[in-house]
Design a protein around this motif. Structure first.
Motif, PDB file in Angstrom:
ATOM      1  N   GLU A  36      67.619  50.139  60.013  1.00 53.64           N
ATOM      2  CA  GLU A  36      67.858  50.765  61.304  1.00 53.64           C
ATOM      3  C   GLU A  36      66.573  51.392  61.840  1.00 53.64           C
ATOM      4  O   GLU A  36      65.790  51.976  61.105  1.00 53.64           O
ATOM      5  CB  GLU A  36      68.920  51.857  61.177  1.00 53.64           C
ATOM      6  CG  GLU A  36      70.295  51.321  60.906  1.00 53.64           C
ATOM      7  CD  GLU A  36      71.340  52.423  60.873  1.00 53.64           C
ATOM      8  OE1 GLU A  36      70.965  53.622  60.878  1.00 53.64           O
ATOM      9  OE2 GLU A  36      72.525  52.089  60.839  1.00 53.64           O
ATOM     10  N   ILE A  37      66.384  51.237  63.117  1.00 54.29           N
ATOM     11  CA  ILE A  37      65.265  51.883  63.808  1.00 54.29           C
ATOM     12  C   ILE A  37      65.887  52.827  64.832  1.00 54.29           C
ATOM     13  O   ILE A  37      66.686  52.407  65.673  1.00 54.29           O
ATOM     14  CB  ILE A  37      64.356  50.847  64.496  1.00 54.29           C
ATOM     15  CG1 ILE A  37      63.792  49.872  63.461  1.00 54.29           C
ATOM     16  CG2 ILE A  37      63.243  51.544  65.266  1.00 54.29           C
ATOM     17  CD1 ILE A  37      63.035  48.708  64.065  1.00 54.29           C
ATOM     18  N   THR A  38      65.546  54.078  64.722  1.00 55.57           N
ATOM     19  CA  THR A  38      66.106  55.080  65.640  1.00 55.57           C
ATOM     20  C   THR A  38      64.994  55.888  66.275  1.00 55.57           C
ATOM     21  O   THR A  38      63.877  55.954  65.762  1.00 55.57           O
ATOM     22  CB  THR A  38      67.069  56.041  64.901  1.00 55.57           C
ATOM     23  OG1 THR A  38      66.367  56.659  63.820  1.00 55.57           O
ATOM     24  CG2 THR A  38      68.261  55.312  64.340  1.00 55.57           C
ATOM     25  N   ARG A  39      65.310  56.481  67.411  1.00 53.71           N
ATOM     26  CA  ARG A  39      64.352  57.338  68.103  1.00 53.71           C
ATOM     27  C   ARG A  39      64.913  58.756  68.109  1.00 53.71           C
ATOM     28  O   ARG A  39      66.051  58.985  68.500  1.00 53.71           O
ATOM     29  CB  ARG A  39      64.119  56.850  69.521  1.00 53.71           C
ATOM     30  CG  ARG A  39      63.027  57.615  70.243  1.00 53.71           C
ATOM     31  CD  ARG A  39      62.747  57.054  71.635  1.00 53.71           C
ATOM     32  NE  ARG A  39      62.578  55.612  71.648  1.00 53.71           N
ATOM     33  CZ  ARG A  39      61.414  54.963  71.470  1.00 53.71           C
ATOM     34  NH1 ARG A  39      60.322  55.646  71.239  1.00 53.71           N
ATOM     35  NH2 ARG A  39      61.359  53.658  71.530  1.00 53.71           N
ATOM     36  N   CYS A  40      64.114  59.670  67.656  1.00 51.80           N
ATOM     37  CA  CYS A  40      64.520  61.072  67.619  1.00 51.80           C
ATOM     38  C   CYS A  40      64.653  61.588  69.058  1.00 51.80           C
ATOM     39  O   CYS A  40      63.698  61.506  69.837  1.00 51.80           O
ATOM     40  CB  CYS A  40      63.497  61.903  66.849  1.00 51.80           C
ATOM     41  SG  CYS A  40      63.867  63.670  66.857  1.00 51.80           S
ATOM     42  N   CYS A  43      62.001  64.757  69.645  1.00 49.04           N
ATOM     43  CA  CYS A  43      60.541  64.590  69.768  1.00 49.04           C
ATOM     44  C   CYS A  43      60.136  63.199  70.238  1.00 49.04           C
ATOM     45  O   CYS A  43      58.968  62.955  70.531  1.00 49.04           O
ATOM     46  CB  CYS A  43      59.870  64.913  68.444  1.00 49.04           C
ATOM     47  SG  CYS A  43      60.221  63.719  67.138  1.00 49.04           S
ATOM     48  N   GLY A  44      61.065  62.243  70.267  1.00 51.84           N
ATOM     49  CA  GLY A  44      60.751  60.888  70.720  1.00 51.84           C
ATOM     50  C   GLY A  44      60.117  59.998  69.669  1.00 51.84           C
ATOM     51  O   GLY A  44      59.731  58.878  69.953  1.00 51.84           O
ATOM     52  N   ALA A  45      59.983  60.488  68.411  1.00 48.12           N
ATOM     53  CA  ALA A  45      59.374  59.687  67.336  1.00 48.12           C
ATOM     54  C   ALA A  45      60.318  58.552  66.927  1.00 48.12           C
ATOM     55  O   ALA A  45      61.542  58.697  66.921  1.00 48.12           O
ATOM     56  CB  ALA A  45      59.067  60.563  66.131  1.00 48.12           C
ATOM     57  N   THR A  46      59.743  57.398  66.617  1.00 46.18           N
ATOM     58  CA  THR A  46      60.521  56.253  66.138  1.00 46.18           C
ATOM     59  C   THR A  46      60.515  56.272  64.621  1.00 46.18           C
ATOM     60  O   THR A  46      59.453  56.381  63.993  1.00 46.18           O
ATOM     61  CB  THR A  46      59.904  54.931  66.649  1.00 46.18           C
ATOM     62  OG1 THR A  46      59.873  54.970  68.072  1.00 46.18           O
ATOM     63  CG2 THR A  46      60.714  53.746  66.193  1.00 46.18           C
ATOM     64  N   VAL A  47      61.723  56.150  64.038  1.00 45.48           N
ATOM     65  CA  VAL A  47      61.879  56.180  62.581  1.00 45.48           C
ATOM     66  C   VAL A  47      62.571  54.898  62.150  1.00 45.48           C
ATOM     67  O   VAL A  47      63.593  54.513  62.711  1.00 45.48           O
ATOM     68  CB  VAL A  47      62.704  57.413  62.141  1.00 45.48           C
ATOM     69  CG1 VAL A  47      62.853  57.423  60.632  1.00 45.48           C
ATOM     70  CG2 VAL A  47      62.084  58.687  62.638  1.00 45.48           C
ATOM     71  N   LYS A  48      61.972  54.220  61.148  1.00 41.19           N
ATOM     72  CA  LYS A  48      62.540  52.969  60.637  1.00 41.19           C
ATOM     73  C   LYS A  48      62.997  53.176  59.201  1.00 41.19           C
ATOM     74  O   LYS A  48      62.307  53.826  58.413  1.00 41.19           O
ATOM     75  CB  LYS A  48      61.499  51.847  60.703  1.00 41.19           C
ATOM     76  CG  LYS A  48      62.023  50.497  60.215  1.00 41.19           C
ATOM     77  CD  LYS A  48      61.078  49.350  60.490  1.00 41.19           C
ATOM     78  CE  LYS A  48      59.855  49.429  59.621  1.00 41.19           C
ATOM     79  NZ  LYS A  48      59.013  48.213  59.711  1.00 41.19           N
TER      80      LYS A  48
END
Length: 81
Positions: A36-40, A43-48
């Motif tokens: 899963e790839i999500t965006r916080c 803060c707008g950070a992308t987390v995979k």
């Protein structure tokens, strides 16, 4: 070996001779693993998500396929001689 013309269909069997044929059937097995790839939203950070250690890149060729390719190449080299 001598051949006889006597009918043996009514004579009882005394033993069996067996032949065994073994074949290797290769099946194509495809495993899809999605991270899963999500965006916080804060803060707008992308987390995979993390993949398994043996999933180094987008596509993996595993041992069975590698062995098939090596076997095919070696057989083709033998037939050329």
């Amino acid at each position: 070996m001598r051949t006889r013309s006597q009918d043996l269909s009514n004579i009882p069997c005394i033993n069996y001779a067996r032949r065994i044929k073994i074949d290797m059937v290769f099946e194509k097995v495809i495993d899809h693993v999605d991270a899963e790839i999500t965006r916080c939203p804060a803060c707008g950070a992308t987390v995979k998500g993390v993949f398994l250690p043996d999933m180094h890149g987008p596509l993996q060729y595993v041992d069975g396929l590698k062995a098939l390719v090596i076997n095919s190449i070696s057989k083709s080299k033998m037939t050329r001689r």
